[in-house]
Write a protein that holds these residues in place. Structure first.
Motif, short mmCIF file in Angstrom:
data_model
loop_
_atom_site.label_atom_id
_atom_site.label_comp_id
_atom_site.label_asym_id
_atom_site.label_seq_id
_atom_site.Cartn_x
_atom_site.Cartn_y
_atom_site.Cartn_z
N LEU A 129 30.65 39.73 33.26
CA LEU A 129 32.02 39.86 34.00
C LEU A 129 33.33 39.71 33.00
N LEU A 130 33.30 38.74 32.26
CA LEU A 130 34.60 38.35 31.24
C LEU A 130 34.45 39.42 30.36
N TYR A 131 33.29 39.97 30.06
CA TYR A 131 33.16 41.30 28.89
C TYR A 131 34.01 42.34 29.68
N MET A 132 33.68 42.63 30.78
CA MET A 132 34.48 43.61 31.55
C MET A 132 36.02 43.34 31.55
N ALA A 133 36.21 42.08 31.94
CA ALA A 133 37.53 41.65 32.07
C ALA A 133 38.57 41.88 30.72
N TYR A 134 37.64 41.70 29.40
CA TYR A 134 38.63 41.91 28.30
C TYR A 134 38.55 43.37 27.91
N ARG A 135 37.39 44.03 28.53
CA ARG A 135 37.52 45.78 28.29
C ARG A 135 38.83 45.97 29.08
N ILE A 136 39.27 45.91 30.36
CA ILE A 136 40.12 46.10 31.11
C ILE A 136 41.55 45.55 30.32
N ALA A 137 41.52 44.49 30.30
CA ALA A 137 42.88 43.68 29.54
C ALA A 137 43.29 44.26 28.25
N SER A 138 42.33 44.97 27.52
CA SER A 138 42.73 45.44 26.11
C SER A 138 42.62 47.00 26.31
N ALA A 139 42.53 47.61 27.20
CA ALA A 139 42.54 48.79 27.42
C ALA A 139 43.93 49.55 26.83
N ARG A 140 43.76 50.47 25.82
CA ARG A 140 44.99 51.07 25.31
C ARG A 140 45.91 51.81 26.35
N PRO A 141 47.07 51.72 26.38
CA PRO A 141 47.91 52.44 27.20
C PRO A 141 48.19 54.04 26.65
N GLN A 142 48.50 54.67 27.57
CA GLN A 142 48.58 56.13 27.28
C GLN A 142 50.04 56.72 27.38
#
Length: 200
Positions: A82-95
């Motif tokens: 879940l922390l890995y998923m949190a990192y993926r969400i928080a670091s998603a590149r804006p469009q």
């Protein structure tokens, strides 16, 4: 019998629609990738939770109580995932502009199932539900099937509702800055739910 079914429905709905890691991921995914591309994750999470209810109902509950180290292993591996998923969400590149649903990869069906399987909240809710609605009634098999079907429907509705909310807010994410803030907030919320699970 109808009173028990109504109680099952209420219990399953509250468990499915209350804030938690799986629902936060669904909201973030739909906001960034659209509702239709988030559906595999929603279905995976629903199937994963229903399988947990079934496993607990056919005896996993006793095994987890006899061997608490399995629960701890689930908790720590679940927290890491879940922390890995949190990192993926928080670091998603804006469009630039509205989110481009054709780019990047939303969480998949398997990740939805894993998010539930490694979610301590899912195990605790299912254990409580089985104790209330299955173990205390006969024939237990009949009540287990009923509880599994109700859990499937309510989980699909609950996680799907959070995905729909994410899709609705996507129109406010036209500016990359808003997207970045939204993703960071969702990542932090998910991290917070993981921390709160360990504090209980």
């Amino acid at each position: 019998m109808s009173a028990i079914i109504l109680s099952m429905l209420t219990f399953a709905l509250v468990g499915a629609i209350s804030p938690g890691p799986v629902n936060i991921i669904a909201t973030s995914s739909a906001a960034n990738f659209g509702f239709s591309r988030t559906l595999p994750y929603v279905i995976g999470a629903t199937l994963g939770y229903t399988l947990i209810v079934l496993l607990v109902g056919i005896g996993m509950n006793g095994i987890l109580q006899t061997y608490p180290q399995i629960t701890w292993a689930l908790q720590y591996s679940g927290g890491a995932f879940l922390l890995y998923m949190a990192y993926r969400i928080a670091s998603a590149r804006p469009q630039q502009g509205l989110p481009d649903y054709s780019q990047n990869m939303p969480p998949r069906l398997l990740e939805g199932a894993l998010a539930q399987a490694l979610n301590p909240k899912a195990w605790l809710v299912s254990m409580s539900g089985v104790a209330l609605f299955v173990s205390a009634h006969t024939p237990a098999e009949y009540y287990l099937v009923a509880f599994c079907v109700i859990s499937f429907i309510m989980c699909l509705f609950g996680v799907g509702t959070w995905a729909a909310v994410g899709h609705l807010v996507s129109r406010y994410l036209a500016k990359p800055r808003n997207q970045a803030i939204f993703n960071l907030v969702m990542g932090l919320l998910l991290s917070g739910t993981v921390v709160s699970l360990f504090m209980h």
